[in-house]
Design a protein around this motif. Structure first.
Motif, mmCIF file in Angstrom:
data_model
loop_
_atom_site.group_PDB
_atom_site.id
_atom_site.type_symbol
_atom_site.label_atom_id
_atom_site.label_comp_id
_atom_site.label_asym_id
_atom_site.label_seq_id
_atom_site.Cartn_x
_atom_site.Cartn_y
_atom_site.Cartn_z
ATOM 1 N N PRO A 215 0.816 -1.217 0.000
ATOM 2 C CA PRO A 215 0.000 0.000 0.000
ATOM 3 C C PRO A 215 0.852 1.270 0.000
ATOM 4 N N PHE A 216 0.185 2.371 -0.360
ATOM 5 C CA PHE A 216 0.843 3.661 -0.472
ATOM 6 C C PHE A 216 0.145 4.684 0.415
ATOM 7 N N LEU A 217 0.877 5.751 0.722
ATOM 8 C CA LEU A 217 0.331 6.916 1.416
ATOM 9 C C LEU A 217 0.806 8.158 0.689
ATOM 10 N N VAL A 218 0.052 9.242 0.819
ATOM 11 C CA VAL A 218 0.511 10.551 0.379
ATOM 12 C C VAL A 218 0.636 11.423 1.622
ATOM 13 N N VAL A 219 1.716 12.189 1.659
ATOM 14 C CA VAL A 219 1.953 13.139 2.739
ATOM 15 C C VAL A 219 1.990 14.534 2.127
ATOM 16 N N TYR A 220 1.294 15.466 2.759
ATOM 17 C CA TYR A 220 1.249 16.864 2.320
ATOM 18 C C TYR A 220 1.727 17.711 3.487
ATOM 19 N N ALA A 221 2.804 18.484 3.281
ATOM 20 C CA ALA A 221 3.326 19.355 4.332
ATOM 21 C C ALA A 221 3.338 20.792 3.833
ATOM 22 N N GLU A 222 2.832 21.696 4.645
ATOM 23 C CA GLU A 222 2.850 23.117 4.298
ATOM 24 C C GLU A 222 4.275 23.659 4.353
ATOM 25 N N VAL A 223 4.596 24.507 3.390
ATOM 26 C CA VAL A 223 5.847 25.252 3.409
ATOM 27 C C VAL A 223 5.444 26.713 3.530
ATOM 28 N N SER A 224 5.640 27.298 4.707
ATOM 29 C CA SER A 224 5.140 28.655 4.919
ATOM 30 C C SER A 224 6.229 29.714 4.862
ATOM 31 N N ASP A 225 7.370 29.468 5.415
ATOM 32 C CA ASP A 225 8.408 30.507 5.471
ATOM 33 C C ASP A 225 9.657 30.118 4.680
ATOM 34 N N GLY A 226 9.515 29.156 3.806
ATOM 35 C CA GLY A 226 10.645 28.723 2.993
ATOM 36 C C GLY A 226 11.518 27.674 3.644
ATOM 37 N N SER A 227 11.277 27.377 4.918
ATOM 38 C CA SER A 227 12.090 26.361 5.582
ATOM 39 C C SER A 227 11.542 24.971 5.281
ATOM 40 N N ASP A 228 12.344 23.972 5.538
ATOM 41 C CA ASP A 228 11.971 22.585 5.270
ATOM 42 C C ASP A 228 10.951 22.125 6.315
ATOM 43 N N PRO A 229 9.736 21.764 5.887
ATOM 44 C CA PRO A 229 8.716 21.368 6.861
ATOM 45 C C PRO A 229 8.940 19.971 7.441
ATOM 46 N N LEU A 230 9.752 19.165 6.751
ATOM 47 C CA LEU A 230 10.039 17.799 7.206
ATOM 48 C C LEU A 230 11.527 17.500 6.989
ATOM 49 N N PRO A 231 12.385 18.019 7.868
ATOM 50 C CA PRO A 231 13.826 17.836 7.665
ATOM 51 C C PRO A 231 14.234 16.363 7.593
ATOM 52 N N ALA A 232 15.012 16.039 6.567
ATOM 53 C CA ALA A 232 15.563 14.693 6.370
ATOM 54 C C ALA A 232 14.492 13.606 6.363
ATOM 55 N N VAL A 233 13.318 13.922 5.841
ATOM 56 C CA VAL A 233 12.211 12.971 5.903
ATOM 57 C C VAL A 233 12.497 11.680 5.149
ATOM 58 N N ALA A 234 13.105 11.755 3.978
ATOM 59 C CA ALA A 234 13.372 10.535 3.201
ATOM 60 C C ALA A 234 14.278 9.591 3.977
#
Length: 187
Positions: free
Chosen positions: A36-55
């Motif tokens: 199975p798969f999932l989709v993740v959506y993260a807001e980028v508001s101030d140009g910073s990384d919303p999910l650091p080193a997520v991969a």
């Protein structure tokens, strides 16, 4: 190379692939042979990384992912070992989230990717503005209603809770505290 992968991913998640065979081919090229798969959506508001080193964080729990920046957001497609690993993904993403992050329900084919993207985006809107955290689509129906249709939710709230606003403050506060406790217990 990275740019073409990003275009393929956004084409898949936006539902703009020419047909279902094209969507399946995009999944194959990106290395998503089975779900199975999932989709993740993260807001980028101030140009910073919303999910650091997520991969890397997800790879550590044997979850393959592909990521693309798009119009104020970071989108991710994740391949899970099984549906039970969705909880581990949510936990890992929660640890690193620096913005509002939404997670779709699991899906099993390329055809489900556009709906999953929409679910993840709506889930992120279930969290308060200017907050950080993770919300899974469908885990809070009232928050989902509010995120999906804020105008209708406001109208329903006025209709349902309007008479409550006419009560004296002490009575109103007791009733609202009781309602909040009831929602918190999930009963």
């Amino acid at each position: 190379y990275a740019a073409s992968r990003s275009v393929m991913l956004t084409t898949l998640l936006d539902g703009t692939a020419e047909n279902s065979a094209s969507a399946r081919e995009i999944m194959r090229v990106l290395g998503f042979d089975r779900g199975p798969f999932l989709v993740v959506y993260a807001e980028v508001s101030d140009g910073s990384d919303p999910l650091p080193a997520v991969a890397e964080q997800l790879r550590a729990i044997d979850v393959v992912s592909e990521w693309a920046h798009r119009a104020g957001s970071l989108l991710g497609l994740l391949a899970l070992a099984n549906t039970n690993s969705a909880d581990a993904v949510v936990g890992r993403v929660e640890e690193i989230a620096c913005s509002r992050v939404g997670v779709s329900q699991p899906f099993t084919s390329a055809a489900g990717a556009p709906l999953a993207r929409r679910e993840a985006q709506l889930a992120s809107l279930c969290l308060p503005l200017e907050s950080s955290g993770v919300h899974v689509y469908g885990s809070s129906p009232v928050a989902l209603l509010t995120a999906a249709s804020p105008d209708v939710a406001a109208e329903v709230a006025r209709t349902v809770f309007g008479p409550l606003l006419t009560l004296p403050a002490a009575e109103r506060d007791v009733l609202l505290d009781t309602l909040e406790a009831w929602f918190a217990t999930g009963d």
